[in-house]
Design an enzyme around this catalytic site. Structure first.
Site, PDB file in Angstrom:
ATOM      1  CB  CYS A 114      67.616  82.413  42.130  1.00 24.71           C
ATOM      2  SG  CYS A 114      67.068  81.389  40.761  1.00 24.71           S
ATOM      3  CG  HIS A 242      68.158  80.207  45.602  1.00 25.52           C
ATOM      4  ND1 HIS A 242      66.805  80.014  45.436  1.00 25.52           N
ATOM      5  CD2 HIS A 242      68.734  79.847  44.422  1.00 25.52           C
ATOM      6  CE1 HIS A 242      66.568  79.560  44.217  1.00 25.52           C
ATOM      7  NE2 HIS A 242      67.726  79.442  43.589  1.00 25.52           N
ATOM      8  CG  ASN A 272      65.354  76.808  41.984  1.00 30.03           C
ATOM      9  OD1 ASN A 272      64.892  77.890  42.337  1.00 30.03           O
ATOM     10  ND2 ASN A 272      66.492  76.691  41.320  1.00 30.03           N
TER      11      ASN A 272
HETATM   12  O1  UT7 Z   1      68.287  78.586  40.970  1.00 27.25           O
HETATM   13  C1  UT7 Z   1      69.245  79.025  40.071  1.00 27.25           C
HETATM   14  C2  UT7 Z   1      70.537  78.385  40.291  1.00 27.25           C
HETATM   15  N1  UT7 Z   1      70.506  77.015  39.854  1.00 27.25           N
HETATM   16  C3  UT7 Z   1      71.333  76.148  40.380  1.00 27.25           C
HETATM   17  O2  UT7 Z   1      72.093  76.476  41.235  1.00 27.25           O
HETATM   18  C4  UT7 Z   1      71.349  74.753  39.811  1.00 27.25           C
HETATM   19  C5  UT7 Z   1      72.759  74.256  39.706  1.00 27.25           C
HETATM   20  N2  UT7 Z   1      72.873  72.934  39.098  1.00 27.25           N
HETATM   21  C6  UT7 Z   1      72.372  71.829  39.697  1.00 27.25           C
HETATM   22  O3  UT7 Z   1      71.746  71.883  40.731  1.00 27.25           O
HETATM   23  C7  UT7 Z   1      72.700  70.487  39.062  1.00 27.25           C
HETATM   24  O4  UT7 Z   1      73.666  70.669  38.062  1.00 27.25           O
HETATM   25  C8  UT7 Z   1      71.464  69.766  38.448  1.00 27.25           C
HETATM   26  C9  UT7 Z   1      70.559  69.282  39.577  1.00 27.25           C
HETATM   27  C10 UT7 Z   1      70.701  70.710  37.549  1.00 27.25           C
HETATM   28  C11 UT7 Z   1      71.907  68.547  37.653  1.00 27.25           C
HETATM   29  O5  UT7 Z   1      72.656  67.668  38.487  1.00 27.25           O
HETATM   30  P1  UT7 Z   1      74.070  67.137  38.001  1.00 27.25           P
HETATM   31  O6  UT7 Z   1      74.563  66.235  39.069  1.00 27.25           O
HETATM   32  O7  UT7 Z   1      74.933  68.333  37.665  1.00 27.25           O
HETATM   33  O8  UT7 Z   1      73.696  66.298  36.741  1.00 27.25           O
HETATM   34  P2  UT7 Z   1      74.188  66.471  35.228  1.00 27.25           P
HETATM   35  O9  UT7 Z   1      73.521  67.645  34.596  1.00 27.25           O
HETATM   36  O10 UT7 Z   1      75.686  66.408  35.192  1.00 27.25           O
HETATM   37  O11 UT7 Z   1      73.643  65.142  34.591  1.00 27.25           O
HETATM   38  C12 UT7 Z   1      74.145  63.858  35.004  1.00 27.25           C
HETATM   39  C13 UT7 Z   1      73.348  62.791  34.305  1.00 27.25           C
HETATM   40  C14 UT7 Z   1      73.230  63.030  32.787  1.00 27.25           C
HETATM   41  O12 UT7 Z   1      73.242  61.781  32.173  1.00 27.25           O
HETATM   42  P3  UT7 Z   1      74.568  61.218  31.459  1.00 27.25           P
HETATM   43  O13 UT7 Z   1      74.940  62.229  30.433  1.00 27.25           O
HETATM   44  O14 UT7 Z   1      75.581  61.109  32.567  1.00 27.25           O
HETATM   45  O15 UT7 Z   1      74.136  59.911  30.917  1.00 27.25           O
HETATM   46  C15 UT7 Z   1      71.862  63.640  32.625  1.00 27.25           C
HETATM   47  O16 UT7 Z   1      71.308  63.422  31.366  1.00 27.25           O
HETATM   48  O17 UT7 Z   1      72.005  62.782  34.795  1.00 27.25           O
HETATM   49  C16 UT7 Z   1      71.096  62.886  33.687  1.00 27.25           C
HETATM   50  N3  UT7 Z   1      69.907  63.575  34.156  1.00 27.25           N
HETATM   51  C17 UT7 Z   1      68.883  62.928  34.730  1.00 27.25           C
HETATM   52  N4  UT7 Z   1      68.687  61.624  34.994  1.00 27.25           N
HETATM   53  C18 UT7 Z   1      67.532  61.298  35.591  1.00 27.25           C
HETATM   54  C19 UT7 Z   1      69.638  64.904  34.116  1.00 27.25           C
HETATM   55  N5  UT7 Z   1      68.433  65.129  34.641  1.00 27.25           N
HETATM   56  C20 UT7 Z   1      67.941  63.933  35.041  1.00 27.25           C
HETATM   57  C21 UT7 Z   1      66.761  63.515  35.657  1.00 27.25           C
HETATM   58  N6  UT7 Z   1      66.591  62.196  35.918  1.00 27.25           N
HETATM   59  N7  UT7 Z   1      65.781  64.385  36.015  1.00 27.25           N
END
Ligand code: UT7
Length: 316
Positions: A114, A242, A272
């Protein structure tokens, strides 16, 4: 002093639109979760028959036309990507043929995930200093749908396809882009195994550590670019982040006290797009008149590698 100015931008945008509502039918997710956690409402995907090379060509032709630059003025062509149509020949080599660039044009692809477009800007600045023709074509392009696992809700809702291009000129009396590039090697948190492990090869991302990495490095990178250039926040007309997650951008804006109106993005309708995200946004801002001739833009990328990169670009 020597450096680059931006003469023209262009986009290659695939035809399929994937909405959050569409994903809610595919995996266990909702529009509410995706918009509040990421800022994304829809993203583009290549339809059958649309290719990475096709997106690059569309973006490049637009950028060259808007710049008023012909193929025989281009000395360097760099394509930043991690999802080319082929591992070899490089996309840039195919563009040499299709665009009719001279055979001594330096053409290659670059993978810095990225951060790739900003890495490519810096690379082009260095190469153009030594080139005989002083215009460069720099493209960021991805078909991430090729490496997206549409059964993994943690990643599939995030990514989109697209290409953005920029035509730049190097001159002794132009300002340096003051690039700051960095890398913290990490094979665990964000990877696509690729040919080493066989197919299919999907994006694996541990969202939270990557999020923390971005929140740490993005403000640092912006500060370092400004220090290197001897400029303040008030000297920059636009910050082009980005587009990985709106919350990452909001945190950087808050931490550095940036004017939010100078930091608006397009993640809501692009998702993204990795290396394509910065040039796609740049092109959108130019087309909307949000950045104009003589203005200064600070671009910042971050992601797989893990890498980060920031640079200043002045519009000619
Ligand atoms: O481009 C390269 C660089 N990339 C980035 O900078 C991305 C950086 N990371 C992020 O943007 C975020 O971490 C994400 C958007 C990928 C995820 O968001 P988050 O707030 O960190 O969520 P999480 O991974 O901590 O997941 C929280 C909850 C989990 O459920 P439990 O374990 O709390 O029950 C996940 O399973 O959200 C769940 N979850 C979803 N729920 C509904 C994960 N994906 C989804 C989804 N829909 N699509």
């Amino acid at each position: 002093m020597s450096g680059l100015k931006l003469w023209g931008t262009g986009s290659g945008v695939p035809s399929e639109i994937l909405t959050n509502e569409g994903f809610a039918k595919l995996v266990d997710t909702s529009d509410e979760w995706i918009t509040t956690r990421t800022g994304i409402s829809s993203r583009r995907r290549c339809a059958p028959g649309e290719t990475h090379t096709g997106l690059c060509l569309a973006a490049a032709r637009q950028a060259m036309e808007r710049a008023g630059v012909s193929p025989d003025q281009i000395g360097v062509c760099v394509v930043a990507t991690l999802t080319p149509d082929r591992l070899t020949p490089a996309t840039a080599c195919v563009l040499q043929k299709e665009l009719g660039l001279e055979e001594d044009t330096v053409c290659f692809d670059l993978n810095a995930a990225c951060s790739g477009f900003v890495y490519a800007l810096h690379t082009a600045q260095c190469l153009l200093a030594a080139a005989t023709r002083k215009f460069g074509l720099v493209i960021g392009a991805e078909v991430l749908s090729r490496v997206t696992d549409y059964t993994d809700r943690g990643t599939c809702v995030l990514f989109g396809d697209g290409a953005g291009a920029a035509v730049l000129e190097w001159r002794e009396d132009y300002p340096s882009i003051h690039a700051v590039l960095g890398c913290r090697g990490n094979t665990e948190n964000l990877l696509i195994p690729g040919v080493a492990v066989g197919v299919p090869s999907y994006i694996h991302m541990d969202g939270q550590p990557v999020f923390r990495f971005a929140v740490e490095t993005v403000p640092q990178c912006i500060t370092q670019v400004l220090e290197r250039a001897g400029l303040g926040v008030e000297d920059v007309d636009r910050f082009v982040f980005h587009q990985a997650n709106q919350r990452i951008i909001d945190m950087a804006v808050k931490k550095l006290n940036l004017p939010p109106e100078k930091c608006t993005g397009n993640i809501d309708h692009t998702g993204n797009t990795s290396a394509a995200s910065v040039p796609l946004l740049l092109d959108e801002l130019v087309r909307d008149g949000a950045v104009r001739r003589g203005q200064r833009v600070l671009c910042v990328g971050f992601g797989g590698g893990l890498t980060w990169a920031g640079a200043l670009l002045e519009l000619a």
